[in-house]
Design a protein around this motif. Structure first.
Motif, PDB file in Angstrom:
ATOM      1  N   ALA A  85       0.833  -1.191   0.000  1.00  0.00           N
ATOM      2  CA  ALA A  85       0.000   0.000   0.000  1.00  0.00           C
ATOM      3  C   ALA A  85       0.880   1.258   0.000  1.00  0.00           C
ATOM      4  O   ALA A  85       1.610   1.487   0.970  1.00  0.00           O
ATOM      5  CB  ALA A  85      -0.917  -0.010   1.229  1.00  0.00           C
ATOM      6  N   PRO A  86       0.764   2.064  -1.076  1.00  0.00           N
ATOM      7  CA  PRO A  86       0.115   1.720  -2.346  1.00  0.00           C
ATOM      8  C   PRO A  86       1.019   0.820  -3.175  1.00  0.00           C
ATOM      9  O   PRO A  86       2.236   0.831  -2.969  1.00  0.00           O
ATOM     10  CB  PRO A  86      -0.049   3.083  -3.025  1.00  0.00           C
ATOM     11  N   PRO A  87       0.444   0.025  -4.098  1.00  0.00           N
ATOM     12  CA  PRO A  87       1.272  -0.877  -4.903  1.00  0.00           C
ATOM     13  C   PRO A  87       2.306  -0.103  -5.719  1.00  0.00           C
ATOM     14  O   PRO A  87       2.077   1.043  -6.117  1.00  0.00           O
ATOM     15  CB  PRO A  87       0.253  -1.577  -5.810  1.00  0.00           C
ATOM     16  N   GLY A  88       3.440  -0.761  -5.945  1.00  0.00           N
ATOM     17  CA  GLY A  88       4.503  -0.143  -6.718  1.00  0.00           C
ATOM     18  C   GLY A  88       4.578  -0.678  -8.130  1.00  0.00           C
ATOM     19  O   GLY A  88       3.591  -1.198  -8.672  1.00  0.00           O
ATOM     20  N   ALA A 133      12.735 -13.173  -6.991  1.00  0.00           N
ATOM     21  CA  ALA A 133      13.200 -11.978  -6.295  1.00  0.00           C
ATOM     22  C   ALA A 133      12.071 -10.974  -6.125  1.00  0.00           C
ATOM     23  O   ALA A 133      11.039 -11.029  -6.801  1.00  0.00           O
ATOM     24  CB  ALA A 133      14.366 -11.344  -7.060  1.00  0.00           C
ATOM     25  N   ALA A 134      12.281 -10.045  -5.178  1.00  0.00           N
ATOM     26  CA  ALA A 134      11.389  -8.903  -4.959  1.00  0.00           C
ATOM     27  C   ALA A 134      12.248  -7.750  -4.469  1.00  0.00           C
ATOM     28  O   ALA A 134      13.365  -7.957  -3.969  1.00  0.00           O
ATOM     29  CB  ALA A 134      10.293  -9.236  -3.948  1.00  0.00           C
ATOM     30  N   ASN A 135      11.733  -6.507  -4.588  1.00  0.00           N
ATOM     31  CA  ASN A 135      12.509  -5.352  -4.131  1.00  0.00           C
ATOM     32  C   ASN A 135      11.594  -4.273  -3.571  1.00  0.00           C
ATOM     33  O   ASN A 135      10.370  -4.436  -3.511  1.00  0.00           O
ATOM     34  CB  ASN A 135      13.406  -4.805  -5.244  1.00  0.00           C
ATOM     35  N   PHE A 136      12.200  -3.162  -3.139  1.00  0.00           N
ATOM     36  CA  PHE A 136      11.448  -2.091  -2.483  1.00  0.00           C
ATOM     37  C   PHE A 136      10.418  -1.452  -3.401  1.00  0.00           C
ATOM     38  O   PHE A 136       9.475  -0.802  -2.930  1.00  0.00           O
ATOM     39  CB  PHE A 136      12.411  -1.015  -1.949  1.00  0.00           C
ATOM     40  N   ASN A 137      10.547  -1.628  -4.715  1.00  0.00           N
ATOM     41  CA  ASN A 137       9.571  -1.079  -5.644  1.00  0.00           C
ATOM     42  C   ASN A 137       8.269  -1.875  -5.679  1.00  0.00           C
ATOM     43  O   ASN A 137       7.380  -1.557  -6.466  1.00  0.00           O
ATOM     44  CB  ASN A 137      10.164  -1.006  -7.053  1.00  0.00           C
ATOM     45  N   ASN A 138       8.136  -2.910  -4.814  1.00  0.00           N
ATOM     46  CA  ASN A 138       6.836  -3.579  -4.660  1.00  0.00           C
ATOM     47  C   ASN A 138       5.771  -2.590  -4.179  1.00  0.00           C
ATOM     48  O   ASN A 138       4.576  -2.799  -4.393  1.00  0.00           O
ATOM     49  CB  ASN A 138       6.925  -4.721  -3.651  1.00  0.00           C
ATOM     50  N   ALA A 139       6.206  -1.532  -3.470  1.00  0.00           N
ATOM     51  CA  ALA A 139       5.300  -0.457  -3.042  1.00  0.00           C
ATOM     52  C   ALA A 139       5.827   0.863  -3.589  1.00  0.00           C
ATOM     53  O   ALA A 139       7.013   1.002  -3.902  1.00  0.00           O
ATOM     54  CB  ALA A 139       5.207  -0.393  -1.521  1.00  0.00           C
ATOM     55  N   ALA A 140       4.942   1.849  -3.688  1.00  0.00           N
ATOM     56  CA  ALA A 140       5.367   3.175  -4.126  1.00  0.00           C
ATOM     57  C   ALA A 140       6.282   3.794  -3.078  1.00  0.00           C
ATOM     58  O   ALA A 140       6.324   3.354  -1.916  1.00  0.00           O
ATOM     59  CB  ALA A 140       4.146   4.065  -4.357  1.00  0.00           C
ATOM     60  N   VAL A 191       5.474  -2.312   2.000  1.00  0.00           N
ATOM     61  CA  VAL A 191       5.498  -3.527   1.192  1.00  0.00           C
ATOM     62  C   VAL A 191       4.898  -4.684   1.978  1.00  0.00           C
ATOM     63  O   VAL A 191       5.252  -4.924   3.134  1.00  0.00           O
ATOM     64  CB  VAL A 191       6.933  -3.883   0.766  1.00  0.00           C
ATOM     65  N   SER A 192       3.963  -5.397   1.354  1.00  0.00           N
ATOM     66  CA  SER A 192       3.413  -6.651   1.890  1.00  0.00           C
ATOM     67  C   SER A 192       3.141  -7.545   0.680  1.00  0.00           C
ATOM     68  O   SER A 192       2.028  -7.613   0.167  1.00  0.00           O
ATOM     69  CB  SER A 192       2.129  -6.407   2.687  1.00  0.00           C
TER      70      SER A 192
END
Length: 346
Positions: free
Chosen positions: A47-50, A74-81, A86-87
């Motif tokens: 929240a909010p999605p990235g 992989a995942a990174n900090f851009n998963n959220a705006a 990030v969740s």
């Protein structure tokens, strides 16, 4: 029929079939895009999605734990705006779960000064993807430095009966303006629990082969009773976790606190700002203040800016730039190095 050969064959068959729990699921992440078709679920609740979700591993950050360099998820900090939370969930396909089964995986948190955290959950609610209600917490892994690849193993316990469900990985960042970098998951497997009956069968075969020159009916009967007793002791407890005889778990005592190191006391004059040897009154004040628990002051976090290529810059104020060093000379006098003034650089 040669009884020795018969027992040898029985031993090999039992050991190769189920003495070691067969994997219920294995995934090396050679093709992340194909995972949903194989029952995996991607669920980004940030929240909010990235601009990103789960994606194929990037060797430029680090190579996979096993296999081709990009064969991890992989995942990174851009998963959220920017500034969001990030969740991001990764759910395994549905499997049958019983107490004692294990989830094995390799995990790497890049950190580099920014806190990364991955939590692991499980659900015994079939194909449910309700992560807010059906998933139970198992473990958490967090670091603000590069951990390198680390192999992890988690056991299922507490189930009252076999159940169908999923495991879940959750990438968590509280505030992407301050934390969150890049994480990778590789070599996921879910391993079944060996059957106690098979363990007893393997033990019986091994004992019989060891004494193959003296096999008699009465000996086989005794060996059978002995292996049954072993199976009884190796049976699951109420929570389903296997225990074995002749094993003792000892809790190690906490290490003793190390003795305090020597030092000296210096007094900072409130008028001149210089460090000097304290007199008796000043030393008493310093001792009293050292024993007083200071309240935790909440300070505004430093301003963070992220470049489009992924770099991070911090704007630090005077709190991060001011310091003083005191040195005690052989004659007992205290000297001080000059501390930087506001606006000066070190």
């Amino acid at each position: 029929m040669d009884l020795t050969k018969c027992l040898a064959g029985l031993l090999v068959a039992a050991a190769s079939c189920s003495a070691v729990g067969a994997p219920l699921l294995t995934e090396g992440f050679n093709n992340v895009a194909a995972l949903p078709a194989n029952g995996w679920v991607f669920l980004n609740n940030s929240a909010p999605p990235g601009s990103t979700g789960w994606f194929q591993g990037q060797p430029a950050f680090f190579p996979a734990a096993a296999g081709p360099a990009d064969s991890y998820i992989a995942a990174n900090f851009n998963n959220a705006a920017f500034g969001g939370e990030v969740s991001n969930w990764l759910l395994t396909p549905q499997v049958v779960l019983v107490n004692g089964e294990s989830l094995n995986f390799s995990l790497r948190l890049l950190g580099e000064g920014l806190l990364d955290r991955v939590e692991v959950y499980f659900s015994d609610s079939g194909a449910s993807t309700d992560v807010s209600g059906d998933f139970s917490f198992l473990a958490s892994f967090a670091s603000d430095v590069d951990t390198g690849w680390q192999d992890q193993t988690l056991l299922i316990s507490g189930l009252t009966a076999p159940a169908s469900g999923r495991f879940g990985f959750r990438y968590v960042v509280d505030d992407t303006s301050l934390n969150g970098n890049y994480i990778g998951i590789d070599s996921v497997s879910i391993n079944a629990l060996p059957e106690p009956a098979t363990i007893a069968l393997v033990c019986l075969g091994a004992l019989a082969l060891r004494q193959r020159k003296r096999i008699r009916r009465h000996w086989l009967a005794a060996a059978g009773l002995g292996s049954l007793a072993f199976a009884a002791q190796a049976a699951p407890q109420n929570d389903g976790i296997m225990t074995f005889p002749h094993v003792q778990v000892v809790r190690q005592p906490a290490p003793a606190a190390s003795p305090q190191q020597g030092g000296f006391m210096a007094y900072k004059d409130p008028v001149t700002g210089q460090l000097t040897n304290p007199n008796a009154e000043q030393a008493a004040l310093l001792t009293a203040s050292a024993r007083t628990v200071a309240p935790i002051a909440r300070q505004a976090p430093p301003q963070v800016a992220r470049a489009r290529h992924g770099g991070v810059s911090l704007k630090l104020d005077d709190r991060q730039a001011r310091y003083a060093i005191a040195r005690k000379a052989a004659d007992g006098s205290i000297t001080e190095t000059c501390e930087p003034k506001p606006g000066e650089q070190q």
